[in-house]
Design a protein around this motif. Sequence first.
Motif, PDB file in Angstrom:
ATOM      1  N   PRO A  84       0.840  -1.217   0.000  1.00 32.18           N
ATOM      2  CA  PRO A  84       0.000   0.000   0.000  1.00 32.18           C
ATOM      3  C   PRO A  84       0.865   1.252   0.000  1.00 32.18           C
ATOM      4  CG  PRO A  84      -0.027  -1.068   2.161  1.00 32.18           C
ATOM      5  CD  PRO A  84       0.682  -2.003   1.233  1.00 32.18           C
ATOM      6  N   THR A  85       0.336   2.309  -0.565  1.00 35.10           N
ATOM      7  CA  THR A  85       1.044   3.592  -0.601  1.00 35.10           C
ATOM      8  C   THR A  85       0.504   4.510   0.487  1.00 35.10           C
ATOM      9  OG1 THR A  85      -0.520   4.402  -2.261  1.00 35.10           O
ATOM     10  CG2 THR A  85       1.534   3.432  -3.058  1.00 35.10           C
ATOM     11  N   PRO A  86       1.335   5.404   1.006  1.00 31.56           N
ATOM     12  CA  PRO A  86       0.887   6.283   2.098  1.00 31.56           C
ATOM     13  C   PRO A  86      -0.237   7.226   1.664  1.00 31.56           C
ATOM     14  CG  PRO A  86       3.290   6.270   1.915  1.00 31.56           C
ATOM     15  CD  PRO A  86       2.759   5.595   0.695  1.00 31.56           C
ATOM     16  N   LYS A  87      -1.176   7.416   2.569  1.00 31.72           N
ATOM     17  CA  LYS A  87      -2.221   8.424   2.371  1.00 31.72           C
ATOM     18  C   LYS A  87      -2.314   9.244   3.647  1.00 31.72           C
ATOM     19  CE  LYS A  87      -7.136   9.337   1.839  1.00 31.72           C
ATOM     20  NZ  LYS A  87      -8.516   8.785   1.926  1.00 31.72           N
ATOM     21  N   ARG A  88      -1.984  10.508   3.566  1.00 29.65           N
ATOM     22  CA  ARG A  88      -1.978  11.372   4.738  1.00 29.65           C
ATOM     23  C   ARG A  88      -3.394  11.796   5.111  1.00 29.65           C
ATOM     24  NH1 ARG A  88       0.948  17.252   4.722  1.00 29.65           N
ATOM     25  NH2 ARG A  88      -0.539  17.485   3.023  1.00 29.65           N
ATOM     26  N   VAL A  89      -3.789  11.551   6.365  1.00 27.67           N
ATOM     27  CA  VAL A  89      -5.062  12.044   6.894  1.00 27.67           C
ATOM     28  C   VAL A  89      -4.774  13.386   7.568  1.00 27.67           C
ATOM     29  CG1 VAL A  89      -6.948  11.619   8.513  1.00 27.67           C
ATOM     30  CG2 VAL A  89      -5.957   9.717   7.219  1.00 27.67           C
ATOM     31  N   VAL A  90      -5.341  14.463   7.058  1.00 25.63           N
ATOM     32  CA  VAL A  90      -4.930  15.807   7.460  1.00 25.63           C
ATOM     33  C   VAL A  90      -5.794  16.370   8.577  1.00 25.63           C
ATOM     34  CG1 VAL A  90      -4.043  16.263   5.149  1.00 25.63           C
ATOM     35  CG2 VAL A  90      -6.364  16.975   5.747  1.00 25.63           C
ATOM     36  N   CYS A  91      -5.189  17.290   9.304  1.00 29.00           N
ATOM     37  CA  CYS A  91      -5.885  18.091  10.324  1.00 29.00           C
ATOM     38  C   CYS A  91      -5.591  19.561  10.018  1.00 29.00           C
ATOM     39  CB  CYS A  91      -5.399  17.714  11.715  1.00 29.00           C
ATOM     40  SG  CYS A  91      -6.136  18.711  13.041  1.00 29.00           S
ATOM     41  N   GLU A  92      -6.596  20.307   9.646  1.00 27.74           N
ATOM     42  CA  GLU A  92      -6.383  21.676   9.172  1.00 27.74           C
ATOM     43  C   GLU A  92      -6.149  22.679  10.301  1.00 27.74           C
ATOM     44  OE1 GLU A  92      -6.010  22.590   6.185  1.00 27.74           O
ATOM     45  OE2 GLU A  92      -6.812  20.951   4.957  1.00 27.74           O
ATOM     46  N   ASP A  93      -6.713  22.431  11.495  1.00 25.56           N
ATOM     47  CA  ASP A  93      -6.740  23.482  12.517  1.00 25.56           C
ATOM     48  C   ASP A  93      -5.938  23.157  13.770  1.00 25.56           C
ATOM     49  OD1 ASP A  93      -8.329  21.451  13.340  1.00 25.56           O
ATOM     50  OD2 ASP A  93     -10.122  22.661  13.739  1.00 25.56           O
ATOM     51  N   CYS A  94      -4.874  22.363  13.630  1.00 23.75           N
ATOM     52  CA  CYS A  94      -4.028  22.050  14.788  1.00 23.75           C
ATOM     53  C   CYS A  94      -3.139  23.265  15.105  1.00 23.75           C
ATOM     54  CB  CYS A  94      -3.183  20.814  14.497  1.00 23.75           C
ATOM     55  SG  CYS A  94      -2.166  20.310  15.888  1.00 23.75           S
ATOM     56  N   LEU A  95      -3.172  23.733  16.387  1.00 22.12           N
ATOM     57  CA  LEU A  95      -2.477  24.969  16.749  1.00 22.12           C
ATOM     58  C   LEU A  95      -1.044  24.750  17.214  1.00 22.12           C
ATOM     59  CD1 LEU A  95      -5.382  26.767  18.659  1.00 22.12           C
ATOM     60  CD2 LEU A  95      -4.699  27.024  16.263  1.00 22.12           C
ATOM     61  N   ASP A  96      -0.718  23.561  17.721  1.00 18.43           N
ATOM     62  CA  ASP A  96       0.619  23.334  18.301  1.00 18.43           C
ATOM     63  C   ASP A  96       1.441  22.366  17.464  1.00 18.43           C
ATOM     64  OD1 ASP A  96      -1.000  21.195  18.806  1.00 18.43           O
ATOM     65  OD2 ASP A  96      -0.223  20.799  20.833  1.00 18.43           O
ATOM     66  N   ARG A  97       1.345  22.518  16.160  1.00 13.83           N
ATOM     67  CA  ARG A  97       2.025  21.592  15.253  1.00 13.83           C
ATOM     68  C   ARG A  97       3.536  21.813  15.280  1.00 13.83           C
ATOM     69  NH1 ARG A  97      -0.716  22.669  10.788  1.00 13.83           N
ATOM     70  NH2 ARG A  97      -2.141  20.920  11.077  1.00 13.83           N
ATOM     71  N   PRO A  98       4.329  20.747  15.490  1.00  9.63           N
ATOM     72  CA  PRO A  98       5.800  20.887  15.430  1.00  9.63           C
ATOM     73  C   PRO A  98       6.235  21.284  14.023  1.00  9.63           C
ATOM     74  CG  PRO A  98       5.137  18.789  16.417  1.00  9.63           C
ATOM     75  CD  PRO A  98       3.910  19.390  15.813  1.00  9.63           C
ATOM     76  N   GLU A  99       7.371  21.979  13.945  1.00  8.47           N
ATOM     77  CA  GLU A  99       7.832  22.476  12.641  1.00  8.47           C
ATOM     78  C   GLU A  99       8.240  21.354  11.694  1.00  8.47           C
ATOM     79  OE1 GLU A  99      12.490  23.273  13.896  1.00  8.47           O
ATOM     80  OE2 GLU A  99      11.161  24.957  13.503  1.00  8.47           O
ATOM     81  N   PHE A 100       8.555  20.169  12.253  1.00 11.30           N
ATOM     82  CA  PHE A 100       9.006  19.075  11.401  1.00 11.30           C
ATOM     83  C   PHE A 100       7.877  18.142  10.968  1.00 11.30           C
ATOM     84  CE2 PHE A 100      10.199  18.515  15.865  1.00 11.30           C
ATOM     85  CZ  PHE A 100       9.441  17.407  16.226  1.00 11.30           C
ATOM     86  N   TYR A 101       6.607  18.463  11.316  1.00 12.96           N
ATOM     87  CA  TYR A 101       5.452  17.725  10.814  1.00 12.96           C
ATOM     88  C   TYR A 101       4.533  18.684  10.069  1.00 12.96           C
ATOM     89  CZ  TYR A 101       6.785  13.782  13.772  1.00 12.96           C
ATOM     90  OH  TYR A 101       7.458  12.742  14.336  1.00 12.96           O
ATOM     91  N   GLY A 102       3.769  18.140   9.170  1.00 10.10           N
ATOM     92  CA  GLY A 102       2.807  18.926   8.411  1.00 10.10           C
ATOM     93  C   GLY A 102       1.394  18.676   8.905  1.00 10.10           C
ATOM     94  N   LYS A 103       0.450  18.730   7.976  1.00 12.75           N
ATOM     95  CA  LYS A 103      -0.961  18.618   8.347  1.00 12.75           C
ATOM     96  C   LYS A 103      -1.367  17.205   8.751  1.00 12.75           C
ATOM     97  CE  LYS A 103      -2.574  22.555   5.612  1.00 12.75           C
ATOM     98  NZ  LYS A 103      -3.500  23.017   4.553  1.00 12.75           N
ATOM     99  N   GLU A 104      -0.427  16.263   8.634  1.00 18.59           N
ATOM    100  CA  GLU A 104      -0.727  14.926   9.143  1.00 18.59           C
ATOM    101  C   GLU A 104      -0.715  14.893  10.674  1.00 18.59           C
ATOM    102  OE1 GLU A 104       3.673  15.293   8.727  1.00 18.59           O
ATOM    103  OE2 GLU A 104       1.994  15.578   7.327  1.00 18.59           O
ATOM    104  N   TYR A 105      -0.218  15.960  11.311  1.00 21.36           N
ATOM    105  CA  TYR A 105      -0.162  16.017  12.778  1.00 21.36           C
ATOM    106  C   TYR A 105      -1.512  16.461  13.338  1.00 21.36           C
ATOM    107  CZ  TYR A 105       1.288  17.129  17.517  1.00 21.36           C
ATOM    108  OH  TYR A 105       1.396  17.172  18.880  1.00 21.36           O
ATOM    109  N   HIS A 106      -2.033  15.704  14.314  1.00 24.84           N
ATOM    110  CA  HIS A 106      -3.369  15.947  14.872  1.00 24.84           C
ATOM    111  C   HIS A 106      -3.338  16.387  16.331  1.00 24.84           C
ATOM    112  CE1 HIS A 106      -6.136  14.145  11.693  1.00 24.84           C
ATOM    113  NE2 HIS A 106      -4.917  13.957  11.206  1.00 24.84           N
ATOM    114  N   GLY A 107      -2.166  16.711  16.871  1.00 20.81           N
ATOM    115  CA  GLY A 107      -2.092  17.170  18.248  1.00 20.81           C
ATOM    116  C   GLY A 107      -2.192  16.029  19.241  1.00 20.81           C
ATOM    117  N   ILE A 108      -2.637  16.345  20.453  1.00 16.23           N
ATOM    118  CA  ILE A 108      -2.780  15.327  21.491  1.00 16.23           C
ATOM    119  C   ILE A 108      -4.031  14.505  21.209  1.00 16.23           C
ATOM    120  CG2 ILE A 108      -3.138  14.929  23.957  1.00 16.23           C
ATOM    121  CD1 ILE A 108      -1.514  17.455  24.483  1.00 16.23           C
ATOM    122  N   MET A 109      -3.838  13.201  21.112  1.00 17.42           N
ATOM    123  CA  MET A 109      -4.954  12.328  20.726  1.00 17.42           C
ATOM    124  C   MET A 109      -4.675  10.923  21.233  1.00 17.42           C
ATOM    125  SD  MET A 109      -6.308  11.410  16.865  1.00 17.42           S
ATOM    126  CE  MET A 109      -6.889  13.088  16.564  1.00 17.42           C
TER     127      MET A 109
END
Length: 452
Positions: A20-45
């Motif tokens: 299978p190939t990667p498919k990023r599940v995005v989070c548009e409104d995460c406020l504390d996203r680390p600089e080394f992750y993109g919209k695939e970061y969902h915060g504390i979960m």
Amino acid sequence: MENLKNIWKPELYRIQMEAPTPKRVVCEDCLDRPEFYGKEYHGIMGHKEAAHLLENEPNGAFLIRKGNEINDFYTLTWRFNNRIHHYKLYYDGTHYIKDKQYDTIYDLVADGLITCHMELKAHHILEMINSRTNYTDSPYVTLNRRKLNTLSKMQQVSKPSSSSSIINKPENKLEPEPIKKAVELTPTLEDNPLVNKYSKAHGFKVHTFKGLNWCELCANFLWGFTAQGVKCEDCGFIAHSKCSERVPNHCVPDLKKLRGVFGIDLTTLLNAHSSTLPFVVRKCVNEIEARGMDSEGIYRVSGFADEIEALKLAFDRDGEAADLSAYSNINVIAGTLKLYLRLLPVPLITYEVHPKLVAAIQNKTTVLQVAMLRECLDLLPPAHFNCLQYMVQHLHRVSQYADVNKMSPHNLSTVFAPTLVATPAAITDLACEIRALQTLIECCPQIYYGNK
């Protein structure tokens, strides 16, 4: 030369292509996203919420999260084999899991999915690699025997006091006289001329290979996205990490000057040479078209095996400077070209395109066949597309002399189908592949030039 036909084992390559190939599940409104992750970061979960988000996603879907405030690591959650899995992630300038490092999180996920897929679907092959690798049957010995013989003679010439028996051998003798085997090496290597000449360990280092590469010990694909295996810094020997543990102390640093072009993935070779066509193919085709178009049975009649082996060595040693005019028998040139194409780890018509090629030729009219074959060709990697076009155009020209050389499109396709078309080992009846290649040759102007 027929014993070399299936030297490379494509099973791991085919299985990797099904991962299978990667498919990023995005989070548009995460406020504390680390600089080394993109919209695939969902915060504390928590893991349950993450699993719920991926529940209806395809295999390969992933997201990044932090389990809680006090964790000093992040968590990768992905869907694989219809199940949810969680892995610790770390970052120190690059993304890494254990000893593997990646420039992007996408690369890490892609490699991880491949690794999990291989462990699931190819465990039987991986177990075999880890337990029963036979050095004597490896491509390194099979493909490079003449090179090793040549280096052996070079060493013997530099030591006259111990070389008289070799210097006086006929030049066309391919195998050396039996020698006493070295005790510390694998006994089955006694036919190898360098066993008693060197006892040097390979300088293996973990290596990330660009393009497609195969282990020179077991002939299986070097699977994965990064750090697929090891490479000797002295002679260039490449292998799986496990296979490298079974390689005798048999490193010949000078061999890297003679590694050549045969048995190397086409795209990898052309990138290395900054070329669009292998010089072996171009030089052989030019020579055949200059003096072999009216030769009866061209490509069907075999050339002398020792002369083909000598020309192969000349290409590997001298590159484009190899002198083909020294071989008066045009069937030697044709045989060398067929050998080069046969030793490609992935044939010109790839494993992915093969089923589509068979489906295309099932159409009832030539017009539909041509249209579908065009679509098949467009799916080939650029290096394969260009080289196949060059070969098909050449074979079309050869077929124009069929009244003299007796090589009609059907005869040519019968000779070349096993070489040019990647077919699973279980397929023994190549009728469809022959018909497809015959149509490519016969309809070459329409397929490649759009002529009516």
